[in-house]
Design an enzyme around this catalytic site. Structure first.
Site, PDB file in Angstrom:
ATOM      1  N   ASP A  48      49.816 -24.664  59.743  1.00 15.93           N
ATOM      2  CA  ASP A  48      49.768 -25.938  59.011  1.00 15.93           C
ATOM      3  C   ASP A  48      48.327 -26.415  58.797  1.00 15.93           C
ATOM      4  OD1 ASP A  48      52.115 -27.179  58.087  1.00 15.93           O
ATOM      5  OD2 ASP A  48      52.732 -27.736  60.117  1.00 15.93           O
ATOM      6  N   LYS A  66      62.009 -22.415  55.130  1.00 16.26           N
ATOM      7  CA  LYS A  66      60.732 -21.764  55.433  1.00 16.26           C
ATOM      8  C   LYS A  66      60.976 -20.433  56.154  1.00 16.26           C
ATOM      9  CE  LYS A  66      58.075 -26.076  55.589  1.00 16.26           C
ATOM     10  NZ  LYS A  66      57.610 -27.211  56.405  1.00 16.26           N
ATOM     11  N   GLN A 103      57.696 -28.958  62.512  1.00 17.71           N
ATOM     12  CA  GLN A 103      58.014 -29.810  61.364  1.00 17.71           C
ATOM     13  C   GLN A 103      57.804 -31.284  61.726  1.00 17.71           C
ATOM     14  OE1 GLN A 103      58.760 -28.671  58.326  1.00 17.71           O
ATOM     15  NE2 GLN A 103      59.112 -30.671  57.424  1.00 17.71           N
TER      16      GLN A 103
HETATM   17  N1  GUN Z   1      56.464 -32.542  56.893  1.00 19.65           N
HETATM   18  C1  GUN Z   1      56.149 -32.795  55.600  1.00 19.65           C
HETATM   19  N2  GUN Z   1      55.181 -31.949  55.173  1.00 19.65           N
HETATM   20  C2  GUN Z   1      54.899 -31.147  56.217  1.00 19.65           C
HETATM   21  C3  GUN Z   1      53.988 -30.066  56.387  1.00 19.65           C
HETATM   22  O1  GUN Z   1      53.225 -29.680  55.489  1.00 19.65           O
HETATM   23  N3  GUN Z   1      53.996 -29.479  57.608  1.00 19.65           N
HETATM   24  C4  GUN Z   1      54.811 -29.896  58.620  1.00 19.65           C
HETATM   25  N4  GUN Z   1      54.735 -29.277  59.787  1.00 19.65           N
HETATM   26  N5  GUN Z   1      55.652 -30.896  58.498  1.00 19.65           N
HETATM   27  C5  GUN Z   1      55.702 -31.516  57.294  1.00 19.65           C
END
Ligand code: GUN
Length: 304
Positions: free
Chosen positions: A121, A54, A98
């Site tokens: 998010d 990312k 995450q």
């Molecule tokens: N873990 C799996 N999918 C996601 C997501 O879309 N955002 C975050 N922060 N963690 C994740």
């Protein structure tokens, strides 16, 4: 009678590139540098890979992507301090923590601590509430990406019956809100739904987000439906009999000892659907592209 046509493939890599080009253009045009902070706690190699990719994608698009990777020993209080300092840092437009977090950390408490204006998010209760009210919000990346994929079919959403399989806070619920806001008739199915296949067969738009390999077979699908597969399941040799009808996946499984499959039985469902997303190269690339899009969105709103 005419032979039924196989579904057209909705290629997430192509649509994601369009979104990323928009982001790169916006970041070049804005009079300030965009910043995205991605935070990871613990030793989960998959999470670490996601976080690094990312931040790397952000940098490719001209965004200052910083990854903050902490050992499993980081306490909840220390993580809350990290979030507080990112909230205060004017150079940071987006904050992503995450998930999953180590069990001893209360993930909801951490999400609640993120400045909603930087919540790329879209998991903060303020953004969840705004989305469900049909107001302007930072929207969770995966469902936002699914909306872009549906738009890429050129088919209207208004008046269609959308069925979502899965009721998670990350995908199912925000997906339902987005489709409802776009004037679809929306049904959410889950593990307690009776005769799920019959409900799914009503769908003009079917979104599978359950995390069960090949759960959706052809008898879940109305001919001509748009089928979106949010699942990402790595299956191993024991799964081979269930992939015997899919030459491509069977070959990959034999060669590599494991293979990535979705929640949808692609080989069967593509014979019925009008549009279908593959796994990989479907929804996956959209999630990261929409994260970058949300970073631009967050910055433009917070900085006026
Ligand atoms: N873990 C799996 N999918 C996601 C997501 O879309 N955002 C975050 N922060 N963690 C994740």
């Amino acid at each position: 009678m005419n032979e039924p046509q196989a579904a057209r493939i909705l290629d997430g890599t192509v649509v994601a590139q369009e979104v990323e080009a928009e982001v790169a253009a916006a970041s070049a045009r804005l009079p300030f540098r965009l910043g995205l902070a991605v935070v990871c706690v613990g030793n989960d190699p998959a999470s670490e890979i996601y976080v690094r990719s990312k931040a790397k994608k952000a940098r490719e698009l001209g965004i200052d992507g910083i990854e903050r990777i902490f050992p499993d020993t980081l306490s909840e209080a220390e993580l809350l301090d990290v979030v507080a300092s990112l909230n205060e840092d004017d150079a940071v437009d987006g904050i992503l923590v995450q998930l999953p977090l180590p069990r001893r950390i209360d993930a909801q408490k951490v999400i609640d601590a993120i400045d909603p204006r930087k919540d790329v998010d879209g998991f903060h209760p303020i953004n969840v509430g705004l989305l469900h009210l049909g107001r302007r919000a930072l929207v969770p990346c995966t469902p936002a990406g699914v909306m872009r994929l549906i738009a890429a079919t050129g088919e209207a959403i208004e008046g269609k019956h959308a069925v979502i399989i899965g009721r998670s806070n990350i995908v199912g619920k925000p997906m339902a809100a987005l489709l409802l806001n776009a004037s679809a008739t929306v049904t959410i199915c889950h593990s307690r739904t009776r005769d799920l296949a019959a409900v799914a067969r009503e769908a003009d738009i079917l979104v599978a987000a359950i995390g069960q390999p090949l759960f959706v077979t052809d008898d879940f699908v109305k001919p001509g439906a748009i089928v979106i597969d949010v699942g990402m399941n790595r299956v191993e040799a024991g799964f081979a009999p269930r992939l015997a009808h899919d030459a491509g996946k069977s070959q990959l499984l034999a060669k590599n000892g494991s293979v990535l499959v979705g929640d949808v039985d692609f080989a069967r469902v593509r014979e019925r659907a009008a549009w279908i997303t593959p796994v990989p190269r479907g929804v996956g690339p959209m999630t990261i592209a929409m994260l970058m899009h949300n970073t631009v969105e967050a910055a433009m709103r917070r900085r006026g």
